[in-house]
Write a protein that holds these residues in place. Structure first.
Motif, mmCIF file in Angstrom:
data_model
loop_
_atom_site.group_PDB
_atom_site.id
_atom_site.type_symbol
_atom_site.label_atom_id
_atom_site.label_comp_id
_atom_site.label_asym_id
_atom_site.label_seq_id
_atom_site.Cartn_x
_atom_site.Cartn_y
_atom_site.Cartn_z
ATOM 1 N N ILE A 1 14.794 -66.771 95.465
ATOM 2 C CA ILE A 1 14.273 -65.430 95.182
ATOM 3 C C ILE A 1 13.544 -64.864 96.398
ATOM 4 C CG2 ILE A 1 12.601 -64.125 93.798
ATOM 5 C CD1 ILE A 1 13.140 -65.975 91.490
ATOM 6 N N ASP A 2 13.844 -63.611 96.727
ATOM 7 C CA ASP A 2 13.100 -62.856 97.732
ATOM 8 C C ASP A 2 11.802 -62.362 97.087
ATOM 9 O OD1 ASP A 2 12.018 -60.995 99.468
ATOM 10 O OD2 ASP A 2 13.839 -59.811 99.696
ATOM 11 N N ASN A 3 10.693 -63.004 97.410
ATOM 12 C CA ASN A 3 9.406 -62.688 96.788
ATOM 13 C C ASN A 3 8.751 -61.447 97.388
ATOM 14 O OD1 ASN A 3 7.400 -63.485 94.804
ATOM 15 N ND2 ASN A 3 6.074 -64.059 96.520
ATOM 16 N N THR A 4 9.438 -60.763 98.295
ATOM 17 C CA THR A 4 8.954 -59.459 98.772
ATOM 18 C C THR A 4 9.634 -58.309 98.021
ATOM 19 O OG1 THR A 4 10.579 -59.007 100.542
ATOM 20 C CG2 THR A 4 8.753 -60.492 101.064
ATOM 21 N N ARG A 5 10.596 -58.639 97.174
ATOM 22 C CA ARG A 5 11.344 -57.597 96.449
ATOM 23 C C ARG A 5 11.488 -57.888 94.955
ATOM 24 N NH1 ARG A 5 17.839 -56.173 97.389
ATOM 25 N NH2 ARG A 5 18.095 -54.993 95.443
ATOM 26 N N ILE A 6 11.633 -59.148 94.589
ATOM 27 C CA ILE A 6 12.018 -59.527 93.231
ATOM 28 C C ILE A 6 10.825 -60.131 92.486
ATOM 29 C CG2 ILE A 6 13.538 -60.973 91.842
ATOM 30 C CD1 ILE A 6 15.043 -58.816 93.379
ATOM 31 N N MET A 7 10.526 -59.587 91.310
ATOM 32 C CA MET A 7 9.552 -60.211 90.421
ATOM 33 C C MET A 7 10.277 -61.161 89.469
ATOM 34 S SD MET A 7 6.675 -57.332 89.495
ATOM 35 C CE MET A 7 7.764 -56.184 88.641
ATOM 36 N N HIS A 8 9.546 -62.144 88.965
ATOM 37 C CA HIS A 8 10.123 -63.082 88.012
ATOM 38 C C HIS A 8 9.107 -63.396 86.919
ATOM 39 C CE1 HIS A 8 7.888 -65.737 90.750
ATOM 40 N NE2 HIS A 8 7.797 -66.563 89.716
ATOM 41 N N GLY A 9 9.595 -63.919 85.824
ATOM 42 C CA GLY A 9 8.738 -64.316 84.713
ATOM 43 C C GLY A 9 9.482 -65.322 83.856
ATOM 44 N N ARG A 10 9.113 -65.400 82.565
ATOM 45 C CA ARG A 10 9.764 -66.387 81.707
ATOM 46 C C ARG A 10 9.581 -66.008 80.250
ATOM 47 N NH1 ARG A 10 6.579 -71.466 81.530
ATOM 48 N NH2 ARG A 10 5.568 -70.299 79.854
#
Length: 299
Positions: free
Chosen positions: A269-278
């Motif tokens: 994951i590109d952590n400068t563009r993409i958010m993530h969760g669960r």
């Protein structure tokens, strides 16, 4: 097609503009696929899911090592993570089963990781999908009034740790070490008479992506408001209202992509563009590992 020396690998889209699945169709080794092609796909689409490869935690480490450096050990991180490898850079994702709202990883410190890697050691029996969201699209979906508000006001994340809590989180008994770590991460710290600490971190909700320098909504606001709704506010101490959060959460659900884990999956994951969760889950089978780092290529 993405190729290695002997085989072809299928590439499938998650959506038109973001995310690609890299599917092993002919027993290829993930360690032999063309790294330049991986890098180009990563820069273009923000996250990559590698599926169908023969992987274990050592393969995960070797593959992520080949594309990354500056691995972080999660000192001062917000949640508990069990250490998997000797150098402390492969960790379990967390120690609870609740939903996690979309967030940028460690966007409560000055220099968050630019790449987040996940490895599925074991998928859940059901539920527990990892959620993904394009921060560029999120920004585009914001109302003009919300864009204006978030450009004018920054987010403030305050917190307090009791003595035993900071000793556990920062793995030291020395308050000066804790203060030095916090200040290096951009946090303001106040030490109290009972040796508890108060801290705060101020940052924008909007950042620039590394690859295209576009406006991106990426931060820790949605998750922080879920965990401690009364503490997070704007930098002028004004309230982040339910109306504001309602717009943000509606956008999040509208554009969320779900990753249904399969054993051996690797996610980059590109952590400068993409958010993530669960999504929440209810069994004890789910075992996902994470590495936090920076790219070993121009970014």
């Amino acid at each position: 097609m993405l190729t290695n020396t002997n085989t072809k690998i299928e590439i499938q889209p998650f959506s038109e503009n973001v995310g690609r699945k890299i599917i092993n169709t002919e027993n290829a080794s993930i360690l032999e696929i063309n790294k330049e092609e991986v890098i180009n796909l990563f820069k273009s689409y923000g996250f990559l899911l590698f599926r169908g490869f023969e992987t274990d935690v050592n393969t995960f480490a070797e593959f992520s090592n080949s594309l990354s450096n500056g691995f972080m050990d999660y000192t001062g991180g917000a949640i508990n993570r069990r250490i998997i490898n000797e150098d402390g850079t492969i960790l379990t994702v967390n120690d609870f089963k609740d939903e996690m709202k979309l967030h940028g990883e460690m966007y409560y410190i000055k220099k968050p990781p630019q790449i987040v890697w996940f490895f599925c050691a074991n998928p859940p029996l059901k539920d527990g999908e990892t959620t993904i969201c394009d921060g560029e699209q999120f920004f585009h979906e914001l109302s003009n009034s919300m864009k204006d508000l978030l450009r004018r006001k920054k987010l403030k994340f305050p917190g307090r740790l009791k003595k035993e809590d900071w000793q556990n989180k920062y793995k030291t008994n020395d308050l000066n070490v804790v203060k030095e770590i916090c200040e290096s991460q951009g946090r303001e710290v106040q030490i109290n008479e009972d040796e508890s600490i108060d801290f705060k971190f101020i940052c924008s909700a909007i950042h620039k992506s590394r690859t295209e320098q576009k406006d991106v909504f990426i931060n820790s606001l949605l998750q922080a408001k879920k965990v401690n709704p009364k503490s997070v506010c704007f930098d002028d101490d004004s309230e982040i209202t339910d109306e504001i959060m309602s717009e943000l959460n509606e956008i999040a659900e509208k554009i969320t992509i779900e990753i249904n884990w399969q054993k051996g999956d690797i996610l980059m994951i590109d952590n400068t563009r993409i958010m993530h969760g669960r999504r929440a889950f209810y069994d004890d089978q789910r075992d996902i590992y994470v590495r936090l780092c920076f790219p070993a290529f121009p970014f």
